[in-house]
Structure formats: structure tokens, C-alpha cells
Scaffold this motif. Structure first.
Motif, PDB file in Angstrom:
ATOM      1  N   ASN A 248       0.833  -1.204   0.000  1.00 36.37           N
ATOM      2  CA  ASN A 248       0.000   0.000   0.000  1.00 36.37           C
ATOM      3  C   ASN A 248       0.870   1.257   0.000  1.00 36.37           C
ATOM      4  O   ASN A 248       0.636   2.198  -0.770  1.00 36.37           O
ATOM      5  CB  ASN A 248      -0.911  -0.017   1.229  1.00 36.37           C
ATOM      6  N   ILE A 267      -6.319   5.806  -4.543  1.00 33.70           N
ATOM      7  CA  ILE A 267      -5.904   4.652  -5.352  1.00 33.70           C
ATOM      8  C   ILE A 267      -6.306   4.854  -6.807  1.00 33.70           C
ATOM      9  O   ILE A 267      -5.522   4.647  -7.737  1.00 33.70           O
ATOM     10  CB  ILE A 267      -6.527   3.355  -4.797  1.00 33.70           C
ATOM     11  N   TRP A 280      -2.722  -3.940  -6.953  1.00 37.40           N
ATOM     12  CA  TRP A 280      -3.762  -3.598  -5.983  1.00 37.40           C
ATOM     13  C   TRP A 280      -4.706  -4.767  -5.705  1.00 37.40           C
ATOM     14  O   TRP A 280      -5.096  -4.997  -4.550  1.00 37.40           O
ATOM     15  CB  TRP A 280      -4.566  -2.386  -6.457  1.00 37.40           C
TER      16      TRP A 280
END
Length: 476
Positions: A248, A267, A280
């Protein structure tokens, strides 16, 4: 196989990791036993309790936290609401005080080493995940009951029934097989998620169903967010480092956010390259199952060991496919639940019965189907996606190292998520008329494969990776 009516809330249960069959199921079994004592009006007469764990529950019980689960269940705690940060201190208090507060109302002596028995060499014929509770009363009598944790948090007794079972209702669209589901879809023109919602109305209102599904999603979101922001090592002795938080941080860099919504927005804004999306999806799956391995709160989907696949694919849909809406989330989870129920009815969702194909394989099929519907696929393409996903998980064994839901379990969730997306894309670009294998055929094949699979590859830690990797841990 016995017919059963399965709701979306049977397939998706809120609980605590690391295993639905070895943690959540035994926890529920312990609660049912306490309720049996209450109903028999003997709870206050109990002077001793013994717990006998058989088969897979014995062999991998310590790694899966079965001992912890049954003690919390007997103490009257509930996995949906119990504070996960209080698990360790409460269990340590039971060990040190040598007292168990049965049902939260009756304090009795309890010696962990003598009263909680892992019967490694014994297995009961009905199912590998068996636990017997024995309560000894003041008058010398005893109450005993055996429960089987059959996967996904489902629990039955010796009669094959559950005291927690829902009342039987008249479903407008009874479904046992994929062919049944397709029949109703073609007859009505409804999407699979619409068929599921109509059946759910037999139990509760549409508003209540939607609210419950969104609560399930809220738990998934919290689990994802916490998993992506918690570093360190997983418990259990394997010294497995958590990777989701590191991933992350690498992907987002110095992006500023403060909650789930701003995090997912960050994101989406960063990139849409293939490798970025791939990273991801893997990160989402890792995050959930690292939380699961750490006794975090997760949603069975359809099991704890496979809990990361569906949230990861759902996040892919919401963030990268421009399908971020409440309606899409509800449709995704309703469709996934029906595919999972078809596998449970026609085969199994228990790794102790069928190996990891019953967990990661089923979750991947559920996610593939749900994604396909939300991306505009026809009902037949939805079923085709589920079939493709499971077809390429057939025969997958369950061989957890040290009996822990960590290696290879956590990484398998990333693979299941990617396979689900691939299966969906294949189905969306295909004509189901040309398919040579039906979903019902793959369900049947999975069950036959499960029956043929050697027991050492069914969540016993007796074969595969579990015996190839040297570890310095006590036997579990």
C-alpha cells in the motif's frame, strides 16, 4: 445431498479469523452447547466441562485457534461483536485462573491441559471437523453433544441438523443446481441478483436485506483498510511478515487520505496501468487474509481461509471499472452468494472435506460470476465465468504449514482473485453456446475429486507443503 435453503447471510457471515470451519464453526458449536444447557435448565448445575476435538480440528486446531474459539463460545462471547483486541487477555485469564465462566453465568474449574483434548488419532465418520462437549452436573449426571463444523461457519449435530437453522419458507425460485438457476432466469428474464433478492424476500423485507448486505460490505471495507495499514508479523510462530501495508505504501507514496473513501479515491487517481491494477488486487486479497490470520474480524466468503478473494474482486469492480455504486455492490454480493450456495449444495465448501478447491476455488467462482453480472454479462455468461474459475482450481489441496492459515493460504487468495477476473473476461468475450463444460458438471467433478483426494491433503497438515517445510513449532 440433503436439500437446504441458503440465504445470502448464510454464505456471508461476520466472524473472527483465522478459519470459518476451525474457528467460527467451533465457536458457534460452543454457543449452541451453552444454549442446550440453558434450555435443559442445567447450566447452573454444571461442575465440569470437557472438550474433545477430533480429526482435522485436532490436527490443525491450535494453528487455527480452535481452542480459543471454543473457550470464548463457552464463555458466552459472540464472534460478531467480541472485541478482537481482548481475545489474548481473556484466554490467558482462563489459563491462569483455571476458571471458565460458562455462558457468562456459571464459574467452574477448568484445566486447559486436562479439559481440552486434541485427539490427533481419532476421527468421526460424519465429517473430519468434529467436536464433542461434555458437561458434568452436580448430581453425577452428564450432558453430551457432538457437533460438526462443515465449512463456512455452518454447524450441524449428529442428526445432520442445526439448532440455529432458519425456519423453512416457500421460496419463489427454489434452486439446487446451476441449471435450476438458469431455468428461472430464462423464464422470468431476471438477472441472477434479482432472482436472489426475490428469494430473500421470503425471509425479510428488501430494505432489511439491502441493509444487511451493506453491513457485510462495511465489515469487508474495515478489514481491507486495517489490513492495508497494519505492519509487523503474523502470530503463530512462522514469522510471516505482513505485506499488504508495505505494498500500500509503495503504490500510494505520499498520497494524503484519512479514511476508506479518501483512500480508495487516492488509489483510483494514481494510475490505471495493468501492473498497478494487478498489484492492488493482490494487495486487497493479502490485506484481508493477513487480518484473518491475526484473529481479525472478517467475512466468510464463503470461508475465512478464502475471505480475501471476493473483497479484492469487488474492490477491482468499484475502483477500476467505474462501477462504484451501492446497487452494484449489492448485486455483486447477491450473485456471489447464489453461486456459493450451489457449490455447497452440490459439493462442499469445507477444505477438510475437499481440499482448497472447496475454499479458494469456490470463492474464485463466486467472484467471477458476480463480476460478470456487474460488467453486463448475460445470465449464461455469469454461470460460464463461475465454471471457468472453478475448472482451473480443481484438485487444489489444502496443506497449511504448521496448521496455520498463512502459508500457502494467504497468497492463494491473490491467485483466486486474479483467476476470477480472468475467468470473467473470458466469459464476457465468449459465446456460452460453445462451452463444453457446464457449471453443474464442474460442481459434480469437484465433489468426485474431493472424495478421491487423500485425507493428508485435506487440512490435516499431514502432507504437501505442511511436511516439506521445516519449522520449529510444537505439534499442532
Amino acid at each position: 445431498m440433503q436439500k437446504e435453503q441458503i440465504s445470502v447471510f448464510d454464505m456471508f457471515k461476520i466472524g473472527i479469523g483465522p478459519s470459518s470451519s476451525h474457528t467460527l464453526g467451533p465457536w458457534r458449536a460452543a454457543q449452541q452447547f451453552v444454549q442446550l444447557l440453558k434450555n435443559s435448565e442445567v447450566l447452573t448445575q454444571v461442575v465440569q466441562v470437557k472438550i474433545l476435538l477430533y480429526g482435522s480440528l485436532a490436527k490443525t486446531g491450535k494453528g487455527h485457534g480452535t481452542d480459543i474459539a471454543v473457550l470464548l463460545g463457552l464463555s458466552g462471547d459472540d464472534p460478531v461483536t467480541f472485541d478482537v483486541d481482548q481475545i489474548e487477555p481473556k484466554i490467558e485469564n482462563i489459563r491462569q485462573s483455571r476458571q471458565l465462566n460458562l455462558g457468562g453465568k456459571r464459574s467452574i474449574p477448568f484445566l486447559y491441559e486436562d479439559d481440552l483434548l486434541f485427539l490427533m488419532g481419532s476421527s468421526l465418520p460424519f465429517h473430519p471437523n468434529a467436536v464433542t462437549f461434555q458437561a458434568f452436573l452436580e448430581d453425577g449426571k452428564a450432558v453430551s453433544e457432538t457437533y460438526y463444523s462443515i465449512g463456512g461457519g455452518f454447524v450441524v449435530n449428529d442428526n445432520g441438523t442445526s439448532s440455529a437453522a432458519k425456519p423453512e419458507v416457500d421460496l419463489p425460485f427454489p434452486i439446487e443446481t446451476a441449471n435450476d438457476l438458469l431455468h428461472w432466469c430464462l423464464k422470468t428474464g431476471l438477472k441472477i441478483s434479482d432472482i436472489v433478492m426475490e428469494n430473500e424476500l421470503a425471509w425479510r423485507s428488501e430494505e432489511a436485506t439491502k441493509a444487511g448486505v451493506l453491513q457485510i460490505f462495511d465489515v469487508m471495507k474495515a478489514c481491507l483498510y486495517r489490513g492495508c495499514h497494519t505492519s509487523g508479523f503474523l502470530p503463530g510462530g512462522l514469522n510471516v511478515a505482513r505485506r499488504a501495508a508495505r505494498t500500500n505504501k509503495r503504490l500510494l507514496g505520499d498520497a494524503v487520505y484519512h479514511d476508506y473513501e479518501s483512500w480508495t479515491s487516492a488509489i483510483k487517481q494514481k494510475s490505471n496501468s495493468f501492473t498497478y491494477i494487478l498489484d492492488w488486487v493482490s494487495c486487497f486479497a493479502l490485506a484481508v487474509n493477513e487480518e484473518n490470520a491475526s484473529f481479525g474480524r472478517v467475512v466468510t466468503a464463503p470461508t475465512n481461509g478464502a475471505a480475501g478473494v471476493i473483497p479484492a474482486v469487488l474492490q477491482y469492480l468499484l475502483i477500476f471499472c467505474d462501477k462504484n455504486s451501492i446497487d452494484q455492490t449489492i448485486r455483486f454480493l447477491l450473485t456471489a452468494s447464489e453461486i456459493g450456495s450451489i457449490f455447497k449444495k452440490g459439493s462442499t465448501i469445507s477444505a477438510a472435506m475437499g481440499g482448497c478447491q472447496a475454499e479458494i476455488g469456490v470463492s474464485s467462482a463466486m467472484a467471477a460470476a458476480a463480476l460478470t453480472e456487474c460488467l453486463g454479462g448475460s445470465q449464461r455468461q455469469v454461470l460460464m465465468a463461475a465454471e471457468i474459475a472453478m475448472e482451473h482450481h480443481l484438485g487444489m489441496t489444502c496443506d497449511p504449514i504448521g496448521g496455520l492459515v498463512q502459508v500457502p493460504c494467504i497468497e492463494r487468495n491473490t491467485m483466486g482473485a486474479i483467476k476470477a477476473i480472468t475467468a470473467s473476461q473470458l466469459a464476457l468475450q465468449s459465446n456460452p453456446d460453445n462451452a463444453r463444460v457446464s457449471l453443474d458438471a464442474v460442481v459434480k467433478t469437484m465433489w468426485e475429486t474431493a472424495q478421491d483426494m487423500n485425507s493428508k491433503y485435506k487440512e490435516t497438515a499431514d502432507g504437501g507443503l505442511a511436511i516439506q517445510i521445516p519449522i520449529s513449532m510444537p505439534e499442532c
